[in-house]
Design a protein around this motif. Structure first.
Motif, short mmCIF file in Angstrom:
data_model
loop_
_atom_site.label_atom_id
_atom_site.label_comp_id
_atom_site.label_asym_id
_atom_site.label_seq_id
_atom_site.Cartn_x
_atom_site.Cartn_y
_atom_site.Cartn_z
N LEU A 98 14.23 14.45 10.89
CA LEU A 98 13.56 13.40 11.05
C LEU A 98 12.79 12.91 9.75
CD1 LEU A 98 12.19 14.13 14.70
CD2 LEU A 98 13.94 12.48 14.18
N VAL A 99 12.58 11.67 9.43
CA VAL A 99 11.64 11.21 8.51
C VAL A 99 10.33 10.46 9.09
CG1 VAL A 99 11.17 9.86 6.29
CG2 VAL A 99 13.43 11.13 6.62
N GLN A 100 9.22 11.09 9.41
CA GLN A 100 8.15 10.43 9.82
C GLN A 100 7.30 9.64 8.80
OE1 GLN A 100 5.58 12.63 12.12
NE2 GLN A 100 4.24 11.17 12.56
N HIS A 122 1.84 7.68 10.51
CA HIS A 122 1.79 8.01 12.08
C HIS A 122 2.52 7.05 12.87
CE1 HIS A 122 -1.30 10.92 11.07
NE2 HIS A 122 -2.02 10.14 10.56
N PHE A 123 3.34 6.35 12.42
CA PHE A 123 3.77 5.01 12.93
C PHE A 123 5.34 5.43 13.70
CE2 PHE A 123 1.40 3.41 9.36
CZ PHE A 123 0.25 2.70 9.94
N GLU A 124 6.36 5.80 12.84
CA GLU A 124 7.50 5.97 13.40
C GLU A 124 8.33 7.16 12.95
OE1 GLU A 124 10.52 3.14 13.02
OE2 GLU A 124 9.47 2.13 11.58
N GLU A 125 9.28 7.70 13.80
CA GLU A 125 10.27 8.67 13.15
C GLU A 125 11.50 8.03 12.90
OE1 GLU A 125 9.87 11.91 16.03
OE2 GLU A 125 8.03 12.53 15.13
N ILE A 126 12.25 8.39 11.76
CA ILE A 126 13.57 7.90 11.52
C ILE A 126 14.62 9.28 11.80
CG2 ILE A 126 15.00 6.55 10.15
CD1 ILE A 126 12.24 5.93 8.75
N VAL A 160 0.94 -1.16 0.12
CA VAL A 160 0.09 0.00 0.05
C VAL A 160 0.99 1.32 -0.08
CG1 VAL A 160 -2.02 -1.03 1.04
CG2 VAL A 160 -0.17 -0.08 2.70
N SER A 161 0.17 2.25 -0.37
CA SER A 161 1.01 3.64 -0.46
C SER A 161 1.25 4.16 1.15
CB SER A 161 0.29 4.71 -1.21
OG SER A 161 -0.82 4.91 -0.70
N ILE A 162 2.53 4.81 1.29
CA ILE A 162 2.61 5.29 2.65
C ILE A 162 2.91 6.96 2.52
CG2 ILE A 162 3.83 3.16 3.52
CD1 ILE A 162 6.60 4.34 2.87
N ASN A 163 2.57 7.73 3.66
CA ASN A 163 2.79 8.97 3.54
C ASN A 163 4.20 9.23 4.38
OD1 ASN A 163 0.54 9.47 2.15
ND2 ASN A 163 -0.66 9.34 3.84
N TYR A 164 4.72 10.32 4.02
CA TYR A 164 5.98 10.84 4.75
C TYR A 164 5.98 12.43 5.11
CZ TYR A 164 8.18 12.82 0.66
OH TYR A 164 8.43 13.79 -0.28
N THR A 165 6.57 12.81 6.25
CA THR A 165 6.77 13.93 6.57
C THR A 165 8.13 14.32 6.93
OG1 THR A 165 4.33 14.35 7.14
CG2 THR A 165 5.71 16.15 7.71
N ILE A 166 8.82 15.36 6.63
CA ILE A 166 10.12 15.58 7.04
C ILE A 166 10.08 16.66 8.01
CG2 ILE A 166 12.47 16.67 6.65
CD1 ILE A 166 11.77 13.95 4.80
N ILE A 167 10.73 16.27 9.17
CA ILE A 167 10.59 17.18 10.37
C ILE A 167 12.29 17.83 10.73
CG2 ILE A 167 10.32 17.47 12.77
CD1 ILE A 167 8.29 14.99 12.46
N ILE A 168 12.22 19.20 10.41
CA ILE A 168 13.49 19.60 11.04
C ILE A 168 13.57 20.35 12.21
CG2 ILE A 168 15.18 21.47 10.17
CD1 ILE A 168 14.28 21.19 7.31
N PRO A 169 14.37 19.72 13.06
CA PRO A 169 14.22 20.21 14.47
C PRO A 169 14.55 21.82 14.60
CG PRO A 169 15.79 18.21 14.49
CD PRO A 169 15.35 18.77 13.10
#
Length: 169
Positions: free
Chosen positions: A132-134, A137-141, A81-90
Motif C-alpha cells: 500500500l502507498v498511503q 492521512h487521506f487514502e491508501e492505494i 503543496v508537498s505531500i507525504n507518503y508511507t509504504i505499508i507492506i502487509p
C-alpha cells in the motif's frame, strides 16, 4: 473592563470547480454584547491533493524462486503543496524478503519521487501479493504484485531397454 478572551476561527475550504487549489477572503464580525463590533478580515486557501502513481500494478512474470527481483515505481505530485507518503507492506505477505525504499518521504509540489522494490519469492509457487502507498492521512492505494516463481527443471522421455526390469513390469 480591560479583560481579554481568545477567539479561534476555523474553516473548511474546498478547491475550485476544476478540483484545483483556491484562495478565499472573508470578513468576520465579532459582536460583543454591550460593546463594540470588531471587523476581522480572513484569508485562507484550499490546496487540492492531486498525484499519479506509476505503475499501478507490477507483474514480474516467470522468475526463479531464489532470485532477487527489483522494480521501480514513481509517485508524481501534481498538487500545489508537498505531500507525504508511507509504504505499508502487509504483515501476512508470503514473500521471503520484501522491501520498498525509501519507505516514507515527502514529494514536493510538481515533483516525482522514485521508490525501489526488492523481493525474493522464496518458494516455487504463484504469488499474488500487494503493498500500500498511503498518501498523507487521506487514502491508501493498493499496488498488486504478481510473480510465478519456478525452479530449474526439465522433462525427458528416454526409451528403456527391453531387458529393463521396470519396463517389463
Amino acid at each position: 473592563g480591560g479583560q481579554t478572551d481568545s477567539v479561534h476561527f476555523s474553516f473548511f475550504a474546498y478547491g475550485n470547480e476544476n478540483g484545483k487549489s483556491a484562495k478565499y477572503n472573508a470578513t468576520a464580525i465579532c459582536h460583543i454584547v454591550g460593546g463594540p463590533d470588531y471587523v476581522i478580515q480572513l484569508n485562507g486557501a484550499a490546496a487540492a491533493i492531486l498525484y499519479k502513481l506509476n505503475p499501478l500494478k507490477i507483474d514480474f512474470g516467470y522468475r526463479m524462486y531464489d532470485s532477487t527481483l527489483t522494480h521501480q515505481f514513481q509517485l508524481t505530485n501534481l498538487s500545489d503543496v508537498s505531500i507525504n507518503y508511507t509504504i505499508i507492506i502487509p504483515k501476512g505477505n508470503k514473500f521471503a524478503h520484501f522491501y520498498v525504499t525509501p519507505s516514507e518521504g515527502t514529494v514536493n509540489a510538481n515533483s516525482t519521487a522514485t521508490m525501489n522494490i526488492s523481493l525474493v519469492s522464496g518458494l516455487p509457487i504463484e504469488y499474488n501479493e500487494n503493498f500500500l502507498v498511503q498518501i498523507g492521512h487521506f487514502e491508501e492505494i493498493k499496488v498488486p504484485i504478481h510473480v510465478v516463481s519456478r525452479f530449474s527443471q526439465f522433462m525427458l522421455s528416454i526409451p528403456r531397454m527391453q531387458t529393463d526390469l521396470a519396463y517389463k513390469m
